[in-house]
Design a protein around this motif. Structure first.
Motif, PDB file in Angstrom:
ATOM      1  N   ARG A  38       0.835  -1.193   0.000  1.00 55.77           N
ATOM      2  CA  ARG A  38       0.000   0.000   0.000  1.00 55.77           C
ATOM      3  C   ARG A  38       0.873   1.246   0.000  1.00 55.77           C
ATOM      4  O   ARG A  38       2.016   1.224   0.450  1.00 55.77           O
ATOM      5  CB  ARG A  38      -0.948   0.026   1.195  1.00 55.77           C
ATOM      6  CG  ARG A  38      -0.271   0.227   2.542  1.00 55.77           C
ATOM      7  CD  ARG A  38      -1.292   0.108   3.670  1.00 55.77           C
ATOM      8  NE  ARG A  38      -0.682   0.335   4.975  1.00 55.77           N
ATOM      9  CZ  ARG A  38      -1.306   0.153   6.129  1.00 55.77           C
ATOM     10  NH1 ARG A  38      -2.577  -0.261   6.142  1.00 55.77           N
ATOM     11  NH2 ARG A  38      -0.670   0.385   7.278  1.00 55.77           N
ATOM     12  N   GLN A  39       0.292   2.317  -0.504  1.00 55.43           N
ATOM     13  CA  GLN A  39       0.947   3.611  -0.481  1.00 55.43           C
ATOM     14  C   GLN A  39      -0.082   4.650  -0.049  1.00 55.43           C
ATOM     15  O   GLN A  39      -1.030   4.930  -0.782  1.00 55.43           O
ATOM     16  CB  GLN A  39       1.543   3.981  -1.832  1.00 55.43           C
ATOM     17  CG  GLN A  39       2.354   5.262  -1.802  1.00 55.43           C
ATOM     18  CD  GLN A  39       3.212   5.435  -3.039  1.00 55.43           C
ATOM     19  OE1 GLN A  39       3.020   4.758  -4.038  1.00 55.43           O
ATOM     20  NE2 GLN A  39       4.172   6.334  -2.958  1.00 55.43           N
ATOM     21  N   GLY A  40       0.098   5.185   1.134  1.00 57.73           N
ATOM     22  CA  GLY A  40      -0.790   6.201   1.659  1.00 57.73           C
ATOM     23  C   GLY A  40      -0.322   7.590   1.300  1.00 57.73           C
ATOM     24  O   GLY A  40       0.788   7.784   0.799  1.00 57.73           O
ATOM     25  N   PRO A  41      -1.162   8.586   1.557  1.00 58.35           N
ATOM     26  CA  PRO A  41      -0.803   9.975   1.245  1.00 58.35           C
ATOM     27  C   PRO A  41       0.483  10.393   1.952  1.00 58.35           C
ATOM     28  O   PRO A  41       0.595  10.275   3.178  1.00 58.35           O
ATOM     29  CB  PRO A  41      -1.998  10.771   1.761  1.00 58.35           C
ATOM     30  CG  PRO A  41      -3.130   9.789   1.796  1.00 58.35           C
ATOM     31  CD  PRO A  41      -2.493   8.478   2.151  1.00 58.35           C
ATOM     32  N   GLY A  42       1.442  10.860   1.186  1.00 59.56           N
ATOM     33  CA  GLY A  42       2.694  11.322   1.748  1.00 59.56           C
ATOM     34  C   GLY A  42       3.596  10.238   2.293  1.00 59.56           C
ATOM     35  O   GLY A  42       4.556  10.542   3.009  1.00 59.56           O
ATOM     36  N   LYS A  43       3.313   8.992   1.956  1.00 59.36           N
ATOM     37  CA  LYS A  43       4.098   7.885   2.475  1.00 59.36           C
ATOM     38  C   LYS A  43       4.712   7.072   1.338  1.00 59.36           C
ATOM     39  O   LYS A  43       4.264   7.131   0.199  1.00 59.36           O
ATOM     40  CB  LYS A  43       3.225   6.970   3.338  1.00 59.36           C
ATOM     41  CG  LYS A  43       2.641   7.635   4.572  1.00 59.36           C
ATOM     42  CD  LYS A  43       1.807   6.649   5.373  1.00 59.36           C
ATOM     43  CE  LYS A  43       1.228   7.285   6.618  1.00 59.36           C
ATOM     44  NZ  LYS A  43       0.409   6.320   7.395  1.00 59.36           N
ATOM     45  N   GLN A  44       5.728   6.310   1.683  1.00 61.31           N
ATOM     46  CA  GLN A  44       6.328   5.389   0.727  1.00 61.31           C
ATOM     47  C   GLN A  44       5.509   4.106   0.644  1.00 61.31           C
ATOM     48  O   GLN A  44       4.770   3.754   1.566  1.00 61.31           O
ATOM     49  CB  GLN A  44       7.769   5.068   1.131  1.00 61.31           C
ATOM     50  CG  GLN A  44       8.721   6.251   1.073  1.00 61.31           C
ATOM     51  CD  GLN A  44      10.130   5.865   1.441  1.00 61.31           C
ATOM     52  OE1 GLN A  44      10.352   5.075   2.346  1.00 61.31           O
ATOM     53  NE2 GLN A  44      11.094   6.434   0.719  1.00 61.31           N
ATOM     54  N   ARG A  45       5.650   3.422  -0.469  1.00 59.74           N
ATOM     55  CA  ARG A  45       5.006   2.126  -0.611  1.00 59.74           C
ATOM     56  C   ARG A  45       5.576   1.152   0.407  1.00 59.74           C
ATOM     57  O   ARG A  45       6.796   1.082   0.614  1.00 59.74           O
ATOM     58  CB  ARG A  45       5.210   1.583  -2.024  1.00 59.74           C
ATOM     59  CG  ARG A  45       4.445   0.298  -2.308  1.00 59.74           C
ATOM     60  CD  ARG A  45       4.766  -0.242  -3.685  1.00 59.74           C
ATOM     61  NE  ARG A  45       6.148  -0.678  -3.781  1.00 59.74           N
ATOM     62  CZ  ARG A  45       6.716  -1.170  -4.879  1.00 59.74           C
ATOM     63  NH1 ARG A  45       6.002  -1.265  -5.995  1.00 59.74           N
ATOM     64  NH2 ARG A  45       7.971  -1.542  -4.874  1.00 59.74           N
ATOM     65  N   GLU A  46       4.708   0.397   1.032  1.00 60.64           N
ATOM     66  CA  GLU A  46       5.141  -0.543   2.041  1.00 60.64           C
ATOM     67  C   GLU A  46       4.446  -1.881   1.861  1.00 60.64           C
ATOM     68  O   GLU A  46       3.317  -1.953   1.376  1.00 60.64           O
ATOM     69  CB  GLU A  46       4.853  -0.010   3.450  1.00 60.64           C
ATOM     70  CG  GLU A  46       3.374   0.169   3.758  1.00 60.64           C
ATOM     71  CD  GLU A  46       3.103   0.571   5.197  1.00 60.64           C
ATOM     72  OE1 GLU A  46       4.044   0.535   6.016  1.00 60.64           O
ATOM     73  OE2 GLU A  46       1.941   0.931   5.504  1.00 60.64           O
ATOM     74  N   LEU A  47       5.138  -2.914   2.270  1.00 61.07           N
ATOM     75  CA  LEU A  47       4.544  -4.243   2.280  1.00 61.07           C
ATOM     76  C   LEU A  47       3.564  -4.345   3.434  1.00 61.07           C
ATOM     77  O   LEU A  47       3.897  -4.029   4.578  1.00 61.07           O
ATOM     78  CB  LEU A  47       5.634  -5.308   2.422  1.00 61.07           C
ATOM     79  CG  LEU A  47       5.140  -6.752   2.547  1.00 61.07           C
ATOM     80  CD1 LEU A  47       4.492  -7.211   1.247  1.00 61.07           C
ATOM     81  CD2 LEU A  47       6.294  -7.676   2.926  1.00 61.07           C
ATOM     82  N   VAL A  48       2.360  -4.794   3.131  1.00 64.44           N
ATOM     83  CA  VAL A  48       1.335  -4.992   4.140  1.00 64.44           C
ATOM     84  C   VAL A  48       1.325  -6.443   4.611  1.00 64.44           C
ATOM     85  O   VAL A  48       1.360  -6.724   5.811  1.00 64.44           O
ATOM     86  CB  VAL A  48      -0.051  -4.603   3.601  1.00 64.44           C
ATOM     87  CG1 VAL A  48      -1.131  -4.871   4.640  1.00 64.44           C
ATOM     88  CG2 VAL A  48      -0.064  -3.139   3.181  1.00 64.44           C
ATOM     89  N   ALA A  49       1.248  -7.353   3.667  1.00 64.74           N
ATOM     90  CA  ALA A  49       1.194  -8.770   3.984  1.00 64.74           C
ATOM     91  C   ALA A  49       1.639  -9.565   2.777  1.00 64.74           C
ATOM     92  O   ALA A  49       1.499  -9.117   1.638  1.00 64.74           O
ATOM     93  CB  ALA A  49      -0.220  -9.192   4.402  1.00 64.74           C
TER      94      ALA A  49
END
Length: 120
Positions: A38-49
């Motif tokens: 996922r990539q949220g507003p103002g954030k880097q893409r991250e592994l969720v699961a």
């Protein structure tokens, strides 16, 4: 042609639940490790699961205990059950398929992304 198509996103109030689905075509699904990013507003893409072809799952600390990843190889589909949603879960969620052995050769695919919005 490889396609990963996500569905199940939308808008939900804090504390609610959603289930994301990702259906793959054009790959031998059983030999791929699957993941949700996922990539949220103002954030880097991250592994969720992530879940391997051997049904071993991994979660980020931020979602552990709230989200559950699963897969149905007969349907070429990976799911992300999201419970107790928080506003900080708001993001575009991406489905990923990574070949168990050949990722380094480019056998690594992404869905188009699907919006999840959690209101406070």
């Amino acid at each position: 042609q490889v396609q990963l198509v996500e569905s199940g996103g939308g808008l939900v109030q804090a504390g609610g639940s959603l289930r994301l689905s990702c259906t793959a075509s054009g790959i031998i699904f059983s030999v791929y490790d699957m993941g949700w990013y996922r990539q949220g507003p103002g954030k880097q893409r991250e592994l969720v699961a992530a879940i391997t072809s051997g049904i071993t799952s991994t979660y980020s600390d931020s979602v552990k205990g709230r989200f559950t990843i699963s897969r149905d190889d007969a349907k070429n589909t990976v799911y992300l059950q999201m419970n107790s949603l928080k506003p900080e879960d708001t993001a575009v969620y991406y489905c990923n398929a990574k070949h168990k052995y050949l990722e380094y050769l480019g056998y690594n695919y992404w869905g188009q992304g699907i919006q999840v919005t959690v209101t406070s």
